[in-house]
Motif scaffolding. Sequence first.
Motif, PDB file in Angstrom:
ATOM      1  N   VAL A   1       2.767   1.900  -1.216  1.00  0.00           N
ATOM      2  CA  VAL A   1       2.431   0.959  -2.292  1.00  0.00           C
ATOM      3  C   VAL A   1       0.957   1.037  -2.697  1.00  0.00           C
ATOM      4  O   VAL A   1       0.655   1.117  -3.903  1.00  0.00           O
ATOM      5  N   PRO A   2      -0.006   1.026  -1.767  1.00  0.00           N
ATOM      6  CA  PRO A   2      -1.409   1.065  -2.209  1.00  0.00           C
ATOM      7  C   PRO A   2      -1.759   2.325  -3.003  1.00  0.00           C
ATOM      8  O   PRO A   2      -2.453   2.237  -4.025  1.00  0.00           O
ATOM      9  N   ILE A   3      -1.287   3.480  -2.561  1.00  0.00           N
ATOM     10  CA  ILE A   3      -1.680   4.709  -3.255  1.00  0.00           C
ATOM     11  C   ILE A   3      -0.901   4.910  -4.551  1.00  0.00           C
ATOM     12  O   ILE A   3      -1.452   5.392  -5.541  1.00  0.00           O
TER      13      ILE A   3
ATOM     14  N   LEU B   1      14.165   0.433   0.308  1.00  0.00           N
ATOM     15  CA  LEU B   1      12.868   0.973  -0.113  1.00  0.00           C
ATOM     16  C   LEU B   1      12.706   0.869  -1.626  1.00  0.00           C
ATOM     17  O   LEU B   1      11.626   0.512  -2.127  1.00  0.00           O
ATOM     18  N   ALA B   2      13.765   1.178  -2.374  1.00  0.00           N
ATOM     19  CA  ALA B   2      13.696   1.062  -3.831  1.00  0.00           C
ATOM     20  C   ALA B   2      13.330  -0.354  -4.246  1.00  0.00           C
ATOM     21  O   ALA B   2      12.477  -0.570  -5.122  1.00  0.00           O
ATOM     22  N   LEU B   3      13.957  -1.348  -3.606  1.00  0.00           N
ATOM     23  CA  LEU B   3      13.681  -2.738  -3.954  1.00  0.00           C
ATOM     24  C   LEU B   3      12.230  -3.114  -3.661  1.00  0.00           C
ATOM     25  O   LEU B   3      11.555  -3.734  -4.490  1.00  0.00           O
ATOM     26  N   LEU B   4      11.722  -2.738  -2.493  1.00  0.00           N
ATOM     27  CA  LEU B   4      10.347  -3.093  -2.161  1.00  0.00           C
ATOM     28  C   LEU B   4       9.352  -2.429  -3.110  1.00  0.00           C
ATOM     29  O   LEU B   4       8.359  -3.041  -3.510  1.00  0.00           O
ATOM     30  N   LEU B   5       9.616  -1.188  -3.481  1.00  0.00           N
ATOM     31  CA  LEU B   5       8.687  -0.489  -4.377  1.00  0.00           C
ATOM     32  C   LEU B   5       8.694  -1.099  -5.777  1.00  0.00           C
ATOM     33  O   LEU B   5       7.630  -1.312  -6.373  1.00  0.00           O
ATOM     34  N   VAL B   6       9.880  -1.373  -6.326  1.00  0.00           N
ATOM     35  CA  VAL B   6       9.903  -1.926  -7.691  1.00  0.00           C
ATOM     36  C   VAL B   6       9.328  -3.345  -7.717  1.00  0.00           C
ATOM     37  O   VAL B   6       8.783  -3.776  -8.736  1.00  0.00           O
ATOM     38  N   LYS B   7       9.443  -4.065  -6.612  1.00  0.00           N
ATOM     39  CA  LYS B   7       8.816  -5.387  -6.545  1.00  0.00           C
ATOM     40  C   LYS B   7       7.306  -5.296  -6.726  1.00  0.00           C
ATOM     41  O   LYS B   7       6.667  -6.253  -7.173  1.00  0.00           O
ATOM     42  N   HIS B   8       6.744  -4.138  -6.362  1.00  0.00           N
ATOM     43  CA  HIS B   8       5.299  -3.931  -6.506  1.00  0.00           C
ATOM     44  C   HIS B   8       4.960  -3.169  -7.787  1.00  0.00           C
ATOM     45  O   HIS B   8       3.852  -2.624  -7.912  1.00  0.00           O
ATOM     46  N   GLY B   9       5.911  -3.122  -8.716  1.00  0.00           N
ATOM     47  CA  GLY B   9       5.629  -2.524 -10.017  1.00  0.00           C
ATOM     48  C   GLY B   9       5.671  -1.018 -10.069  1.00  0.00           C
ATOM     49  O   GLY B   9       5.178  -0.416 -11.029  1.00  0.00           O
ATOM     50  N   ILE B  10       6.266  -0.378  -9.058  1.00  0.00           N
ATOM     51  CA  ILE B  10       6.347   1.092  -9.021  1.00  0.00           C
ATOM     52  C   ILE B  10       7.680   1.530  -9.608  1.00  0.00           C
ATOM     53  O   ILE B  10       8.728   0.972  -9.278  1.00  0.00           O
ATOM     54  N   ASN B  11       7.656   2.520 -10.468  1.00  0.00           N
ATOM     55  CA  ASN B  11       8.876   3.009 -11.116  1.00  0.00           C
ATOM     56  C   ASN B  11       9.714   3.809 -10.128  1.00  0.00           C
ATOM     57  O   ASN B  11       9.224   4.764  -9.516  1.00  0.00           O
TER      58      ASN B  11
ATOM     59  N   ALA C   1       2.945   5.827 -11.148  1.00  0.00           N
ATOM     60  CA  ALA C   1       3.682   6.873 -10.437  1.00  0.00           C
ATOM     61  C   ALA C   1       5.184   6.708 -10.633  1.00  0.00           C
ATOM     62  O   ALA C   1       5.695   5.597 -10.769  1.00  0.00           O
ATOM     63  N   GLN C   2       5.883   7.846 -10.625  1.00  0.00           N
ATOM     64  CA  GLN C   2       7.346   7.858 -10.733  1.00  0.00           C
ATOM     65  C   GLN C   2       7.924   8.360  -9.417  1.00  0.00           C
ATOM     66  O   GLN C   2       7.559   9.441  -8.943  1.00  0.00           O
TER      67      GLN C   2
ATOM     68  N   ALA D   1      -2.244   2.708  -7.288  1.00  0.00           N
ATOM     69  CA  ALA D   1      -3.558   3.156  -7.773  1.00  0.00           C
ATOM     70  C   ALA D   1      -3.493   4.491  -8.498  1.00  0.00           C
ATOM     71  O   ALA D   1      -4.535   5.066  -8.826  1.00  0.00           O
ATOM     72  N   ASP D   2      -2.266   4.982  -8.768  1.00  0.00           N
ATOM     73  CA  ASP D   2      -2.111   6.297  -9.424  1.00  0.00           C
ATOM     74  C   ASP D   2      -2.916   7.374  -8.705  1.00  0.00           C
ATOM     75  O   ASP D   2      -3.683   8.130  -9.310  1.00  0.00           O
ATOM     76  N   ALA D   3      -2.741   7.434  -7.389  1.00  0.00           N
ATOM     77  CA  ALA D   3      -3.490   8.383  -6.572  1.00  0.00           C
ATOM     78  C   ALA D   3      -3.113   9.818  -6.906  1.00  0.00           C
ATOM     79  O   ALA D   3      -2.049  10.103  -7.459  1.00  0.00           O
ATOM     80  N   GLU D   4      -3.987  10.731  -6.560  1.00  0.00           N
ATOM     81  CA  GLU D   4      -3.717  12.155  -6.723  1.00  0.00           C
ATOM     82  C   GLU D   4      -2.602  12.573  -5.770  1.00  0.00           C
ATOM     83  O   GLU D   4      -2.380  11.946  -4.730  1.00  0.00           O
ATOM     84  N   HIS D   5      -1.939  13.658  -6.138  1.00  0.00           N
ATOM     85  CA  HIS D   5      -0.831  14.146  -5.309  1.00  0.00           C
ATOM     86  C   HIS D   5      -1.284  14.460  -3.883  1.00  0.00           C
ATOM     87  O   HIS D   5      -0.525  14.262  -2.933  1.00  0.00           O
ATOM     88  N   GLN D   6      -2.490  14.927  -3.723  1.00  0.00           N
ATOM     89  CA  GLN D   6      -2.990  15.249  -2.391  1.00  0.00           C
ATOM     90  C   GLN D   6      -3.051  13.998  -1.513  1.00  0.00           C
ATOM     91  O   GLN D   6      -2.734  14.040  -0.314  1.00  0.00           O
ATOM     92  N   GLN D   7      -3.426  12.858  -2.099  1.00  0.00           N
ATOM     93  CA  GLN D   7      -3.483  11.604  -1.347  1.00  0.00           C
ATOM     94  C   GLN D   7      -2.076  11.130  -0.979  1.00  0.00           C
ATOM     95  O   GLN D   7      -1.858  10.589   0.114  1.00  0.00           O
ATOM     96  N   ILE D   8      -1.140  11.320  -1.901  1.00  0.00           N
ATOM     97  CA  ILE D   8       0.244  10.951  -1.612  1.00  0.00           C
ATOM     98  C   ILE D   8       0.765  11.755  -0.431  1.00  0.00           C
ATOM     99  O   ILE D   8       1.366  11.215   0.506  1.00  0.00           O
TER     100      ILE D   8
END
Length: 399
Positions: free
Chosen positions: A312-314, A16-26, A2-3, A317-324
């Motif tokens: 982070v969990p969704i 928030l940016a720091l916590l997300l990138v720590k979990h490998g999220i762009n 996810a971006q 997992a490359d969740a669908e937009h509806q789940q986001i």
Amino acid sequence: MAQIIIVGAGRTGTALALLLVKHGINVTLIEAAKDFNRVFRGEGLMPSGLDALTQMGLSALLEDIPTRKLDGWEFIINGKPLFRVDEPMGASRPCTLVSQPPLLKALISEAQTHDGFVFIPGVAVKDLLRSDNRVAGVVLSDGRQLTADLVIGADGRNSIVRERTGLKLIKQPKNIDILWFKLAASPQFVDDNVFLTIVNSERVFSIFHGAESGKLHLAYVISAIEPTDYKQTNWAEIFASLSPAWLAEHFRHHADTIESPIKLSVVVGRCPQWHAPGILLLGDAAHPMSPVRAQGINIALRDVIVATNYLVPILSADAEHQQIDLALSQIQTEREPEIIRAQQLQLQEAAQGELLRKNSLVRSLLVQFAPLLSKIIKNSWLRRQHEMRQGITQVNLKV
């Protein structure tokens, strides 16, 4: 993967940016200002905010940036001490003042050590991209268009993201504006850094030593009797006339260090809805806080923890937009009770301050019966502080 685009590199956006990138999220973090050399009001990390940083694993950052602990809170009415309360007021740690510019720089520097993080300073967001009735990215002032699975508006009380999304901010009635000053520090505040509030006649100000070395911060409530030419007013003499002798002497001897005031228009409110498909508001963009008892930075850090727990969990997992989009409503549902209660407590505190400022009879009675009333007033004040210092709901980082 996810971006994510985060708009606003304040305390909410950078953490928030720091916590997300720590979990490998762009994450792409966008900030309209070119640097952080501007006035920041919220310096006070309450125990709840310090706990949030500890949970994020960021406590060590505070060792490398300017900080200063508060030693206590004191109130003087018409020249007579009413009461004082010493830190940490039953908590494990005292309220700690932190200089926000170096804090934000440190958070961004840490984020830049992770793959998938992009920081774009000095470029404003002009509009939002949409696709299939969903926000799909942003349009920058330089013409670039950036796409994302989720845009997070962390761009403050005057949020452009909120405006472009059409999410409404319900404002509380405006009751105060503040002039913000800095001046040379007094040795008394260096040795005993009390947050001192002085009420004298219709005038009210609070003064304390900020995190920055050698600088007092002074917040002055603008009343109807104030001169309108703030920059030409003899503020040293006004402050001295309201203060006890030791502080009056400091104002007069250091009059040339009093910097031109900055007028802060206080905006307080809450969005009934913080989210729309593809968009989430956090921090002051969703619920601008009053400056009373420094809730802004602490509430923002707790927003970040809850948002991280859901996102982070969704996103991993490359969740669908509806789940986001479903997660966005869950974030608001969990955070809203604390926001509502904190703003109620701030309003009560501000109302008591306004009563003292506007009602000469109440001030006279307090001065006359201070020996009898001070303990009752002190205990009442302490009860209101507990929730604003410790947090109102349980907030724990789970990812």
